[in-house]
Design a protein around this motif. Structure first.
Motif, PDB file in Angstrom:
ATOM      1  N   UNK A 237       0.855  -1.182   0.000  1.00  0.00           N
ATOM      2  CA  UNK A 237       0.000   0.000   0.000  1.00  0.00           C
ATOM      3  C   UNK A 237       0.890   1.231   0.000  1.00  0.00           C
ATOM      4  N   UNK A 238       0.819   2.016  -1.066  1.00  0.00           N
ATOM      5  CA  UNK A 238       1.786   3.085  -1.270  1.00  0.00           C
ATOM      6  C   UNK A 238       1.212   4.479  -1.206  1.00  0.00           C
ATOM      7  N   UNK A 239       2.096   5.447  -0.913  1.00  0.00           N
ATOM      8  CA  UNK A 239       1.735   6.853  -0.853  1.00  0.00           C
ATOM      9  C   UNK A 239       2.788   7.670  -1.589  1.00  0.00           C
ATOM     10  N   UNK A 240       2.343   8.691  -2.293  1.00  0.00           N
ATOM     11  CA  UNK A 240       3.225   9.599  -3.030  1.00  0.00           C
ATOM     12  C   UNK A 240       3.260  10.954  -2.330  1.00  0.00           C
ATOM     13  N   UNK A 241       4.467  11.499  -2.164  1.00  0.00           N
ATOM     14  CA  UNK A 241       4.645  12.822  -1.567  1.00  0.00           C
ATOM     15  C   UNK A 241       5.492  13.640  -2.531  1.00  0.00           C
ATOM     16  N   UNK A 242       4.875  14.593  -3.212  1.00  0.00           N
ATOM     17  CA  UNK A 242       5.556  15.407  -4.211  1.00  0.00           C
ATOM     18  C   UNK A 242       4.816  16.727  -4.376  1.00  0.00           C
ATOM     19  N   UNK A 243       5.548  17.740  -4.829  1.00  0.00           N
ATOM     20  CA  UNK A 243       4.940  19.045  -5.073  1.00  0.00           C
ATOM     21  C   UNK A 243       4.513  19.228  -6.522  1.00  0.00           C
ATOM     22  N   UNK A 244       4.924  18.322  -7.407  1.00  0.00           N
ATOM     23  CA  UNK A 244       4.683  18.548  -8.833  1.00  0.00           C
ATOM     24  C   UNK A 244       3.578  17.634  -9.357  1.00  0.00           C
ATOM     25  N   UNK A 245       2.822  18.148 -10.311  1.00  0.00           N
ATOM     26  CA  UNK A 245       1.653  17.431 -10.815  1.00  0.00           C
ATOM     27  C   UNK A 245       2.016  16.141 -11.537  1.00  0.00           C
ATOM     28  N   UNK A 246       3.192  16.092 -12.168  1.00  0.00           N
ATOM     29  CA  UNK A 246       3.594  14.877 -12.864  1.00  0.00           C
ATOM     30  C   UNK A 246       3.611  13.687 -11.915  1.00  0.00           C
ATOM     31  N   UNK A 247       4.261  13.848 -10.768  1.00  0.00           N
ATOM     32  CA  UNK A 247       4.358  12.733  -9.817  1.00  0.00           C
ATOM     33  C   UNK A 247       3.013  12.451  -9.156  1.00  0.00           C
ATOM     34  N   UNK A 248       2.265  13.505  -8.864  1.00  0.00           N
ATOM     35  CA  UNK A 248       0.935  13.293  -8.288  1.00  0.00           C
ATOM     36  C   UNK A 248       0.025  12.579  -9.290  1.00  0.00           C
ATOM     37  N   UNK A 249       0.212  12.873 -10.581  1.00  0.00           N
ATOM     38  CA  UNK A 249      -0.559  12.186 -11.609  1.00  0.00           C
ATOM     39  C   UNK A 249      -0.171  10.725 -11.734  1.00  0.00           C
ATOM     40  N   UNK A 250       1.121  10.433 -11.612  1.00  0.00           N
ATOM     41  CA  UNK A 250       1.557   9.041 -11.602  1.00  0.00           C
ATOM     42  C   UNK A 250       0.893   8.281 -10.459  1.00  0.00           C
ATOM     43  N   UNK A 251       0.793   8.949  -9.303  1.00  0.00           N
ATOM     44  CA  UNK A 251       0.150   8.315  -8.153  1.00  0.00           C
ATOM     45  C   UNK A 251      -1.316   8.020  -8.427  1.00  0.00           C
ATOM     46  N   UNK A 252      -2.024   8.972  -9.032  1.00  0.00           N
ATOM     47  CA  UNK A 252      -3.431   8.753  -9.367  1.00  0.00           C
ATOM     48  C   UNK A 252      -3.561   7.564 -10.316  1.00  0.00           C
ATOM     49  N   UNK A 253      -2.705   7.533 -11.345  1.00  0.00           N
ATOM     50  CA  UNK A 253      -2.770   6.462 -12.318  1.00  0.00           C
ATOM     51  C   UNK A 253      -2.476   5.094 -11.714  1.00  0.00           C
ATOM     52  N   UNK A 254      -1.619   5.086 -10.691  1.00  0.00           N
ATOM     53  CA  UNK A 254      -1.236   3.829 -10.045  1.00  0.00           C
ATOM     54  C   UNK A 254      -2.088   3.511  -8.829  1.00  0.00           C
ATOM     55  N   UNK A 255      -3.132   4.292  -8.596  1.00  0.00           N
ATOM     56  CA  UNK A 255      -4.034   4.089  -7.449  1.00  0.00           C
ATOM     57  C   UNK A 255      -3.301   4.178  -6.117  1.00  0.00           C
ATOM     58  N   UNK A 256      -2.313   5.069  -6.043  1.00  0.00           N
ATOM     59  CA  UNK A 256      -1.621   5.338  -4.783  1.00  0.00           C
ATOM     60  C   UNK A 256      -2.225   6.561  -4.125  1.00  0.00           C
ATOM     61  N   UNK A 257      -2.156   6.619  -2.815  1.00  0.00           N
ATOM     62  CA  UNK A 257      -2.600   7.808  -2.104  1.00  0.00           C
ATOM     63  C   UNK A 257      -1.597   8.946  -2.330  1.00  0.00           C
ATOM     64  N   UNK A 258      -2.081  10.169  -2.219  1.00  0.00           N
ATOM     65  CA  UNK A 258      -1.221  11.357  -2.315  1.00  0.00           C
ATOM     66  C   UNK A 258      -1.337  12.157  -1.027  1.00  0.00           C
ATOM     67  N   UNK A 259      -0.213  12.663  -0.563  1.00  0.00           N
ATOM     68  CA  UNK A 259      -0.219  13.572   0.579  1.00  0.00           C
ATOM     69  C   UNK A 259       0.295  14.921   0.092  1.00  0.00           C
TER      70      UNK A 259
END
Length: 404
Positions: A237-259
């Protein structure tokens, strides 16, 4: 067991004469990384396939374990996922940078690319200017969406994918050789200069000594992506922590949570401690097995060509992110494996991305002291003899999935 990736975007580079033949990573004072390296596995990994461009999009897909040759459909569609744009299958999205072009020339095509980020424009300022573009460039079938800082989005309904040049690849160059062949896109870029160069906000920015965000620049075209779930693929179960939309978008695509961390802006003076604490909290009390912490600052400083600031960004990453995360997990008595690496190099000499393999380090808190003396950097990683030609396989090694 907890797993962490700390990604210093563009952190790798080439040796510099002024640094005594060291890279910025090797010249930086990184006591935390060097301490971990004494008990870590270090080596080199190729994150960008030979026949693909060395972007943060392809490279971070690889770091997350997705083969770019299979999953890559363009950069801006990943950012569209982060912004919440529901793209149709035949929509095409484009990254819309707010850039700084030179202003002395009479013709748009004769202007030069001065700054791909307009002095790392704030999101608040950028939203004002993007609103002016929405009104001034209104056209059926084209829609603008606000992102973060200088990074925004244009979606063309029933559009066509075309090859366009990233603005950070043509710094100081005349833009006429890199404009879109598509007539509408080119007209919109030219008109954006007329709208933005005279905008009152840009007059204020010039007075403050900041670069004016005086043009839109389209690039990174692509169609809607389809990634498999990170948790389904890895069991973590993974979480993404980033300020940029590219990485946050990768998280959405991979069904990871974003903080989303307050004060995290993708620049040199971001909220490093906030990112580290968000990761530690997610792992220790949030029920997550895996945290991906992305720090943009080294890449931005590489694009700016600032040796001093790139070194500073790496040192901040070392003490204020890696040191803080590992310190909290150690204090809690939690077993963990942490991988530290860049996605691609951004050498000071060229001020853009390259395809060179990157140095990685995997530290396991359960591993006994090996008595090694090596530090973490490009030279040490090459000398280790360990190499991953298919970098997208490396995360399975971190997660111990290749040992099943």
């Amino acid at each position: 067991m907890k797993y962490i990736v700390v990604l210093g975007d563009g952190m790798a580079g080439w040796p510099l004469e002024e640094l005594g033949g060291k890279t910025t990573l090797e010249a930086a004072d990184t006591p935390v990384m060097d301490r971990l390296a004494e008990k870590a596995e270090i080596g080199m990994a190729s994150m960008v396939p030979e026949d693909m461009a060395p972007g943060s999009d392809t490279a971070n897909l690889s770091v997350m374990g997705y083969d770019p040759k299979i999953y890559y459909t363009g950069r801006s569609p990943l950012e569209a996922l982060s912004i919440g744009v529901d793209m149709a299958d035949d929509d095409v999205s484009f990254r819309c940078n707010l850039v700084t072009l030179s202003e002395k020339e009479d013709k748009y095509e004769d202007r030069h690319m001065i700054d791909h980020s307009s002095s790392e424009i704030s999101t608040e300022d950028a939203e004002i200017l993007l609103e002016a573009l929405k009104q001034g460039l209104a056209r059926e079938g084209y829609a603008f969406y606000a992102g973060t800082s200088y990074r925004h989005l244009l979606v063309w309904s029933h559009g066509e994918v075309s090859e366009l040049t990233p603005p950070h690849d043509i710094l100081t160059k005349r833009v006429g050789d890199y404009l879109p062949e598509d007539r509408v896109l080119r007209e919109m870029m030219e008109k954006s200069y007329e709208i933005l160069s005279a905008h009152p906000l840009n007059k204020e920015r010039r007075a403050k000594g900041l670069h004016p965000a005086n043009s839109a620049w389209f690039w990174g075209a692509g169609t809607r992506p389809a990634l498999t779930s990170f948790e389904e693929r890895t069991g973590k179960k993974g979480v993404m922590i980033s300020a940029v939309d590219l990485l946050k978008g990768l998280a959405v695509g991979a069904d990871m949570e974003r903080i989303l961390v307050e004060g995290a802006n993708g620049g040199l003076h971001t909220n490093y401690e906030g990112k580290a604490d968000a990761a530690a909290d997610a792992l220790l009390t949030g029920g997550f097995d895996f945290a991906y912490v992305h720090v943009e600052a080294p890449d931005e400083m590489g694009h700016q060509g600032s040796t001093e600031d790139k070194i500073k960004a790496i040192e901040y990453l070392d003490g204020r992110v890696i040191g803080r995360i590992t310190g909290r997990l150690d204090q809690a008595g939690e077993d963990y494996r942490i991988m530290v690496l860049p996605d691609h190099p951004t050498p000071i000499k060229v001020r853009t991305h390259t395809k060179d393999p990157v140095p990685y380090m995997i530290y396991d808190s359960r591993r006994a002291d090996s008595g090694l003396v090596h530090t973490y950097g490009e030279s040490a990683a090459r000398q280790s003899g360990l190499s991953w030609p298919d970098g997208y396989r490396l995360i399975d090694h971190l997660l111990e999935l290749d040992e099943r």
